[in-house]
Design a protein around this motif. Sequence first.
Motif, PDB file in Angstrom:
ATOM      1  N   ILE A  23       9.516   6.900 -12.888  1.00  0.00           N
ATOM      2  CA  ILE A  23       8.332   6.470 -13.630  1.00  0.00           C
ATOM      3  C   ILE A  23       8.224   7.161 -14.975  1.00  0.00           C
ATOM      4  CG2 ILE A  23       6.883   5.819 -11.641  1.00  0.00           C
ATOM      5  CD1 ILE A  23       5.801   8.869 -12.069  1.00  0.00           C
ATOM      6  N   ASP A  24       9.137   8.119 -15.237  1.00  0.00           N
ATOM      7  CA  ASP A  24       9.011   8.960 -16.418  1.00  0.00           C
ATOM      8  C   ASP A  24      10.398   9.344 -16.925  1.00  0.00           C
ATOM      9  OD1 ASP A  24       8.646  11.593 -17.930  1.00  0.00           O
ATOM     10  OD2 ASP A  24       6.548  11.125 -17.466  1.00  0.00           O
ATOM     11  N   GLU A  25      10.532   9.431 -18.239  1.00  0.00           N
ATOM     12  CA  GLU A  25      11.813   9.798 -18.845  1.00  0.00           C
ATOM     13  C   GLU A  25      12.303  11.164 -18.350  1.00  0.00           C
ATOM     14  OE1 GLU A  25      13.719  10.062 -23.354  1.00  0.00           O
ATOM     15  OE2 GLU A  25      11.611   9.528 -23.085  1.00  0.00           O
ATOM     16  N   VAL A  78       7.214  -1.632  -9.594  1.00  0.00           N
ATOM     17  CA  VAL A  78       6.262  -0.566  -9.930  1.00  0.00           C
ATOM     18  C   VAL A  78       6.215  -0.241 -11.424  1.00  0.00           C
ATOM     19  CG1 VAL A  78       6.470   0.473  -7.639  1.00  0.00           C
ATOM     20  CG2 VAL A  78       7.940   1.301  -9.481  1.00  0.00           C
ATOM     21  N   LEU A  79       6.953  -0.999 -12.236  1.00  0.00           N
ATOM     22  CA  LEU A  79       7.001  -0.727 -13.670  1.00  0.00           C
ATOM     23  C   LEU A  79       6.714  -1.995 -14.474  1.00  0.00           C
ATOM     24  CD1 LEU A  79      10.317   1.356 -13.574  1.00  0.00           C
ATOM     25  CD2 LEU A  79       8.049   2.322 -14.017  1.00  0.00           C
ATOM     26  N   THR A  80       6.090  -1.835 -15.637  1.00  0.00           N
ATOM     27  CA  THR A  80       5.874  -2.978 -16.531  1.00  0.00           C
ATOM     28  C   THR A  80       7.180  -3.274 -17.273  1.00  0.00           C
ATOM     29  OG1 THR A  80       5.286  -1.586 -18.428  1.00  0.00           O
ATOM     30  CG2 THR A  80       3.481  -2.241 -16.936  1.00  0.00           C
ATOM     31  N   GLU A  81       7.244  -4.409 -17.937  1.00  0.00           N
ATOM     32  CA  GLU A  81       8.439  -4.750 -18.715  1.00  0.00           C
ATOM     33  C   GLU A  81       8.693  -3.687 -19.784  1.00  0.00           C
ATOM     34  OE1 GLU A  81      10.357  -8.416 -21.370  1.00  0.00           O
ATOM     35  OE2 GLU A  81       8.367  -8.644 -20.496  1.00  0.00           O
ATOM     36  N   GLU A  82       7.619  -3.224 -20.426  1.00  0.00           N
ATOM     37  CA  GLU A  82       7.754  -2.202 -21.479  1.00  0.00           C
ATOM     38  C   GLU A  82       8.317  -0.895 -20.906  1.00  0.00           C
ATOM     39  OE1 GLU A  82       5.027  -4.077 -20.954  1.00  0.00           O
ATOM     40  OE2 GLU A  82       5.289  -5.362 -22.722  1.00  0.00           O
ATOM     41  N   ASN A 133       0.806  -1.221   0.000  1.00  0.00           N
ATOM     42  CA  ASN A 133       0.000   0.000   0.000  1.00  0.00           C
ATOM     43  C   ASN A 133       0.838   1.270   0.000  1.00  0.00           C
ATOM     44  OD1 ASN A 133      -2.260  -1.489  -0.067  1.00  0.00           O
ATOM     45  ND2 ASN A 133      -2.779  -1.316   2.094  1.00  0.00           N
ATOM     46  N   ILE A 134       1.935   1.270   0.770  1.00  0.00           N
ATOM     47  CA  ILE A 134       2.788   2.452   0.835  1.00  0.00           C
ATOM     48  C   ILE A 134       3.418   2.725  -0.531  1.00  0.00           C
ATOM     49  CG2 ILE A 134       4.815   1.176   1.720  1.00  0.00           C
ATOM     50  CD1 ILE A 134       3.892   4.820   2.602  1.00  0.00           C
ATOM     51  N   LEU A 135       3.804   1.662  -1.227  1.00  0.00           N
ATOM     52  CA  LEU A 135       4.420   1.803  -2.551  1.00  0.00           C
ATOM     53  C   LEU A 135       3.415   2.371  -3.550  1.00  0.00           C
ATOM     54  CD1 LEU A 135       7.209   1.314  -3.672  1.00  0.00           C
ATOM     55  CD2 LEU A 135       6.527  -1.002  -4.309  1.00  0.00           C
ATOM     56  N   VAL A 136       2.195   1.888  -3.502  1.00  0.00           N
ATOM     57  CA  VAL A 136       1.130   2.391  -4.380  1.00  0.00           C
ATOM     58  C   VAL A 136       0.913   3.887  -4.139  1.00  0.00           C
ATOM     59  CG1 VAL A 136      -1.347   2.261  -4.890  1.00  0.00           C
ATOM     60  CG2 VAL A 136      -0.028   0.157  -4.603  1.00  0.00           C
ATOM     61  N   LYS A 137       0.910   4.269  -2.874  1.00  0.00           N
ATOM     62  CA  LYS A 137       0.710   5.666  -2.493  1.00  0.00           C
ATOM     63  C   LYS A 137       1.881   6.547  -2.968  1.00  0.00           C
ATOM     64  CE  LYS A 137      -1.014   8.144   1.587  1.00  0.00           C
ATOM     65  NZ  LYS A 137      -0.305   9.395   1.303  1.00  0.00           N
ATOM     66  N   ILE A 138       3.105   6.039  -2.775  1.00  0.00           N
ATOM     67  CA  ILE A 138       4.295   6.782  -3.202  1.00  0.00           C
ATOM     68  C   ILE A 138       4.252   7.026  -4.710  1.00  0.00           C
ATOM     69  CG2 ILE A 138       6.803   6.644  -3.521  1.00  0.00           C
ATOM     70  CD1 ILE A 138       6.944   5.192  -0.780  1.00  0.00           C
ATOM     71  N   ILE A 139       3.916   5.990  -5.477  1.00  0.00           N
ATOM     72  CA  ILE A 139       3.894   6.107  -6.941  1.00  0.00           C
ATOM     73  C   ILE A 139       2.802   7.064  -7.403  1.00  0.00           C
ATOM     74  CG2 ILE A 139       3.559   4.853  -9.117  1.00  0.00           C
ATOM     75  CD1 ILE A 139       6.297   4.400  -7.698  1.00  0.00           C
ATOM     76  N   ALA A 140       1.641   7.019  -6.766  1.00  0.00           N
ATOM     77  CA  ALA A 140       0.559   7.946  -7.115  1.00  0.00           C
ATOM     78  C   ALA A 140       1.005   9.396  -6.897  1.00  0.00           C
ATOM     79  CB  ALA A 140      -0.681   7.633  -6.278  1.00  0.00           C
ATOM     80  N   ASP A 141       1.681   9.632  -5.766  1.00  0.00           N
ATOM     81  CA  ASP A 141       2.195  10.975  -5.473  1.00  0.00           C
ATOM     82  C   ASP A 141       3.297  11.374  -6.458  1.00  0.00           C
ATOM     83  OD1 ASP A 141       0.511  11.473  -3.347  1.00  0.00           O
ATOM     84  OD2 ASP A 141       1.902  10.725  -1.823  1.00  0.00           O
ATOM     85  N   LYS A 142       4.091  10.395  -6.855  1.00  0.00           N
ATOM     86  CA  LYS A 142       5.206  10.668  -7.768  1.00  0.00           C
ATOM     87  C   LYS A 142       4.697  11.120  -9.131  1.00  0.00           C
ATOM     88  CE  LYS A 142       8.704  10.236  -6.417  1.00  0.00           C
ATOM     89  NZ  LYS A 142       9.638  11.223  -5.816  1.00  0.00           N
ATOM     90  N   PHE A 143       3.632  10.499  -9.623  1.00  0.00           N
ATOM     91  CA  PHE A 143       3.045  10.918 -10.903  1.00  0.00           C
ATOM     92  C   PHE A 143       2.628  12.391 -10.835  1.00  0.00           C
ATOM     93  CE2 PHE A 143       2.524   6.408 -12.148  1.00  0.00           C
ATOM     94  CZ  PHE A 143       2.901   6.507 -13.478  1.00  0.00           C
ATOM     95  N   LYS A 144       1.990  12.782  -9.731  1.00  0.00           N
ATOM     96  CA  LYS A 144       1.554  14.183  -9.566  1.00  0.00           C
ATOM     97  C   LYS A 144       2.765  15.118  -9.520  1.00  0.00           C
ATOM     98  CE  LYS A 144      -2.416  12.811  -6.742  1.00  0.00           C
ATOM     99  NZ  LYS A 144      -2.826  12.692  -5.330  1.00  0.00           N
TER     100      LYS A 144
END
Length: 262
Positions: free
Chosen positions: A119-121, A141-145, A2-13
Amino acid sequence: MNILVKIIADKFKEVELKKTLIPVSQLKSSVLFDRKCISLAENLKTGSGIIAEHKRRSPSKSVINQSLNVQDVAKGYEDADVSGISVLTDGKYFGGSLDDLLYARASVDLPILRKDFMIDEYQILEAKAYGADVILLIAAVLTEEQLIHLANSAKSIGMDVLLEVHNEEELKKSLNVNADMIGVNNRNLKTFEVSIDNSKKLAKLIPDAFVKVSESGISNTEAIADLKNYGYEGFLIGENFMKTDDPGASAKEFIRTLKSIV
């Protein structure tokens, strides 16, 4: 998780906001952007193998050390003969910043890993602009692609890639990625328990094309001597040094002891 999901959601923002503030053209015009990177993978093969971390706090441990400045820590690590330095740049959860990266870069002539949730270039260009030599990609937290795309982006501008896995499933989707190092995180993301047995278990499944790195839970030299038997050449150590008053001195003593037993 859950903490990882939350961190990634915040990171996108966070990343979307940063893109509106600092355009890519500005990152690419940075003085450091054209600097030639120092290879962490190569340094691990020939040096102590220790990647020492600058980390103020973490979600699992709260405050680790807020009182030291990053320049002193980085210089202390360099003096201790580490092979590379990891700098946490996540602000909300780890108390780090890109300025920490900049100060570390100005202080040492060692490979520096930008430790963050990539999560982003855009973040890769940011890492290069602020003086990092290496980026971390987390398979959880990332897909193979995404892993393939981000690794290729980093390699195209001369950076090394450390790809982090926690289990066999994550490792399988990482084998086609253009990474230099595969790091096995010994922390179970569901329970937060740490065991270096995780590194031992996955060692034989990691192709020799990758430099093997063991991460988390390494607090004594005997563990490293043991892991070397499994082909590991890199060892990421964070809290063990940072929880002391003088991380550099702590790292120096650790490496001195390590050299006497391996």
